[in-house]
Design an enzyme around this catalytic site. Structure first.
Site, PDB file in Angstrom:
ATOM      1  CB  CYS A  82      90.135  82.143  14.669  1.00  0.00           C
ATOM      2  SG  CYS A  82      88.865  81.027  15.292  1.00  0.00           S
ATOM      3  CD  GLU A  83      90.422  80.559  20.195  1.00  0.00           C
ATOM      4  OE1 GLU A  83      91.439  81.000  19.618  1.00  0.00           O
ATOM      5  OE2 GLU A  83      90.233  79.352  20.419  1.00  0.00           O
TER       6      GLU A  83
END
Length: 411
Positions: A82-83
């Site tokens: 999800c970065e």
């Protein structure tokens, strides 16, 4: 006899979704995970699940088919990295790389085994991320189009907060549930469930755990020795659930309080913690010092190494005992402070906030710089995982959809 519903676990991490689905009665046929330390944790707890330790882009359809065989696959889950979608840090969100398209690999493998449903999980920020810096096209539109290309034309999406499903943590996540069949798709619904507080989550855990060197030792079945602590003689409904092997459908064995040892801090760090009140963080401390004493006091404390030269919004946030925790992330070791004691949280305390049961075994190192090392330490594994209790409620809803019957909740 009704067959157990089946599951493939992509981007499996340490096993948050698998653990919740297991409690809901699913059989996980296969997991796929790149990070070796996460694979070690997953295998230690789900010994019967084959794990492919590879970059999902290198996993072939033939490999998956060989493991799954002729089994019907009811659902494939994918909690992609999800970065690049997170709005918590502008730097990470500015990246445009292959990670934002890894969902396509999950769809590819779902198609290979003709999975009936797909469940995607990510941060809410994924809904507003563009495919490229100069593009008006959103990633979320790409996801829906790619699902449709493979026949997953029916879908429903939602944002759920884990605290509404018995997890002692405010954690919002975005989900897409997609199906090839025309089913009565729905999402878990919070039914006036009581919010679980940090105090209830920690109630039986000693506030002053022994340092690792002085802890008692317990030898595990594989010969490994691990530090153990003693529970306090008090419980909440939540702490009982975290010890309940029947609910989680794990084999009954002797229970020991593991991974409950306090990190060692410098004297200056302890003094900093003393200055942070419940519900406040490092930024609040900087603002308070500036308002009450001015920059000279901040410079003095920085020279004495009591406060750092820079503050970060998420850092050193002291939990409030009468509320759920703030979001647990992969940086939780530096972000969360015990509600009463002047220390960071133990591994077991963080696991409690994420709803991992107490008998869950975590492998990998104790302390690794998050996202700067190819491995993940125990804190990072836990912080990146999907809370098992939230996954459990997804499992119940998916059973209702696929089996057409109402499933009674265990909690």
């Amino acid at each position: 006899m009704t067959r157990r519903l089946t599951h493939i676990d992509c981007f499996s991490g340490p096993g948050g979704i698998c653990t919740g689905f297991r409690a809901a009665g699913f059989e996980t046929l296969l997991a796929i995970e790149l990070v070796e330390s996460c694979v070690e944790t997953y295998t230690a707890n789900h010994k019967d699940v084959p794990v492919i330790n590879k970059d999902i882009r290198d996993v072939t359809e033939e490999e998956v088919k060989r493991i799954v065989g002729n089994r019907v696959v009811d659902i494939l889950t994918a909690g992609m990295p999800c970065e690049t979608f997170s709005t918590a840090g502008a730097t990470s969100r500015s990246f445009y790389d292959h990670r934002q398209f890894l969902y396509r690999e999950a769809i590819r493998l779902a198609d290979a085994v003709n999975a009936r449903m797909i469940l995607f999980e990510n941060v809410p920020g994924i809904q507003t991320k563009k495919v490229a810096k100069d593009s008006d096209r959103l990633i979320i539109d790409e996801i829906y189009d790619d699902l449709a290309k493979y026949g997953y034309v029916h879908h429903i999406s939602t944002i759920l907060n884990a605290e509404d499903f018995g997890v002692p943590q405010s954690r919002e996540r975005f989900f897409i549930l997609a199906s090839r069949e025309k089913l009565d798709l729905r999402v878990p619904v919070a039914k006036n469930r009581k919010i679980v507080t940090v105090e209830e989550a920690f109630i039986d855990l000693p506030e002053e755990p022994k340092e690792t060197i002085n802890s008692a030792k317990k030898k595990l079945e594989n010969g490994e020795e691990i530090e153990v602590e003693q529970y306090k003689d008090i419980d909440s409904a939540y702490s009982k659930l975290m010890k309940d092997r029947d609910f989680w459908k794990f084999e009954k064995k002797e229970l020991a309080l593991t991974y409950h040892f306090a990190p060692v801090h410098r004297k200056g760090t302890i003094k900093r913690f003393e200055m942070i009140k419940q519900g406040e963080g490092l930024k609040d401390l900087f603002d308070k010092l500036m308002a009450e004493h001015g920059p000279e006091e901040i410079e003095r404390l920085q020279k004495e190494k009591i406060i750092p030269n820079k503050w970060y919004i998420q850092r050193n946030r002291r939990l409030s005992p009468d509320k759920p925790s703030v979001t647990v992330t992969s940086h939780c070791l530096s972000e969360l402070v015990h509600p009463i004691k002047n220390r960071a949280l133990t591994i077991r305390e963080v696991a409690r906030l994420q709803s991992f049961p107490d008998f869950y075994d975590f492998k990998g190192g104790k302390f690794v710089a998050p996202h700067k090392d190819p491995q993940q330490d125990k804190y990072e594994q836990i912080g990146d995982a999907v809370p098992p209790l939230l996954a459990y409620h997804w499992g119940l809803v998916i059973k209702e959809i696929l089996e057409g019957v109402k499933v009674t909740e265990g909690v």
